[in-house]
Structures are given as structure tokens and as C-alpha cells.
Design a protein around this motif. Sequence first.
Motif, PDB file in Angstrom:
ATOM      1  N   UNK A  23      -2.719  -7.263  35.820  1.00  0.00           N
ATOM      2  CA  UNK A  23      -3.707  -8.260  35.412  1.00  0.00           C
ATOM      3  C   UNK A  23      -4.353  -7.973  34.061  1.00  0.00           C
ATOM      4  N   UNK A  24      -4.076  -6.812  33.482  1.00  0.00           N
ATOM      5  CA  UNK A  24      -4.700  -6.475  32.198  1.00  0.00           C
ATOM      6  C   UNK A  24      -4.246  -7.427  31.103  1.00  0.00           C
ATOM      7  N   UNK A  25      -5.186  -7.859  30.268  1.00  0.00           N
ATOM      8  CA  UNK A  25      -4.886  -8.748  29.154  1.00  0.00           C
ATOM      9  C   UNK A  25      -4.626  -7.963  27.881  1.00  0.00           C
ATOM     10  N   UNK A  26      -4.860  -8.598  26.748  1.00  0.00           N
ATOM     11  CA  UNK A  26      -4.667  -7.970  25.446  1.00  0.00           C
ATOM     12  C   UNK A  26      -6.011  -7.622  24.826  1.00  0.00           C
ATOM     13  N   UNK A  27      -6.040  -6.564  24.060  1.00  0.00           N
ATOM     14  CA  UNK A  27      -7.248  -6.257  23.310  1.00  0.00           C
ATOM     15  C   UNK A  27      -7.200  -6.990  21.960  1.00  0.00           C
ATOM     16  N   UNK A  28      -8.175  -6.741  21.117  1.00  0.00           N
ATOM     17  CA  UNK A  28      -8.271  -7.451  19.835  1.00  0.00           C
ATOM     18  C   UNK A  28      -7.009  -7.247  18.985  1.00  0.00           C
ATOM     19  N   UNK A  29      -6.550  -6.006  18.910  1.00  0.00           N
ATOM     20  CA  UNK A  29      -5.349  -5.729  18.122  1.00  0.00           C
ATOM     21  C   UNK A  29      -4.130  -6.453  18.696  1.00  0.00           C
ATOM     22  N   UNK A  57      -0.383  -9.139  30.292  1.00  0.00           N
ATOM     23  CA  UNK A  57      -0.282  -8.728  28.893  1.00  0.00           C
ATOM     24  C   UNK A  57       1.047  -9.170  28.269  1.00  0.00           C
ATOM     25  N   UNK A  58       2.113  -9.207  29.063  1.00  0.00           N
ATOM     26  CA  UNK A  58       3.405  -9.685  28.556  1.00  0.00           C
ATOM     27  C   UNK A  58       3.379 -11.203  28.371  1.00  0.00           C
ATOM     28  N   UNK A  59       2.759 -11.901  29.320  1.00  0.00           N
ATOM     29  CA  UNK A  59       2.658 -13.362  29.214  1.00  0.00           C
ATOM     30  C   UNK A  59       1.803 -13.760  28.010  1.00  0.00           C
TER      31      UNK A  59
END
Length: 167
Positions: A23-29, A57-59
Amino acid sequence: MKTLHLLRHAKSSWSEPGLADPERGLNKRGRRDAPRMGAALARDLAPLVMRVSPARRAQLTREGLCQGWPALADLPHITDEALYTFSVDVLYRWLQRLDDSLVEVFVIGHNPALTELVNELTGRHALDNLPTAGYARLSLGLERWSELRPGCGELALTLLPRTLQDG
């Protein structure tokens, strides 16, 4: 001859420690790098259907690539549960089962599986680490995916966010 395009998901966020890994998303970078990589790849490649890990994070990386490479947005990308793996063996077997009518395959997945796959298919230590949002293209000397074996590939290109010249 087959071509394998590999892209590691963009930099993920660890801002919510209790969140399950998928479920982890992406950070700013990560949110910055995915569109930049899409724009860079668009200069070199025709749009391809992407096979993507179901991890958020892949999606989100796929969505970011589409922002930078708008021609991707209309393609029917495929989410494949088997691509949520960190194992080179699982990824290797997945590739061996692909339909032979597929000449080029683009995967958005995870390390260490992607880095290990590059090294196994080239038959040498070609990469220390495929970084987040890093891309590798392999030219494979085979007609059928089931023929995949160590040393059958050549690393034709790597593209890394830190080396991009924006503009």
C-alpha cells in the motif's frame, strides 16, 4: 529476438510506518522522477503495454510515466499479481510462461528481482543496483520466452533519473 524493458518503481514513501508494504505510495522524489522518466523514454521508444506489479508504488509509477509520456495513457496496461515479487526466480518463471507472440515486454516491478534478473540474463555482473525509477533494456537472443536462460541477453541501455538532462 525478444526485448525486455525493466523499470523499477519510483522512490516509495515510508511516511506511514503502519502501512502494509503493497500500500505504500511514492515520496516527493518518486512523484518527480516518474514523469521525467516517462518523457525520457518517450524520446526513445514507441508506447508499449506495461505489465505492472499491483503494489501501489508501482501503479503510481505507471501513472507518472503516463504523465510524462501521454501516448501511454490510452494503452490497456496489465496489473499482474505475480509481479509483486522480490525474487528473481519467480520473475524468471513468469517470463518463461509469456506468449511467444510478444516481441517486447515492459515490466514495472521491484528489487532485488530486477537487478538480479539483469545480471542473470547478461551472464555477468552488469548492474550493482537498478535504482528507483531506473530503466534497463535487454536484447535477448531467443525466439521463445520458454528459451530464457542465463547469458542469453545483452544490456542494451540503462536510463537513470539522476542522469537525465531535463528539457
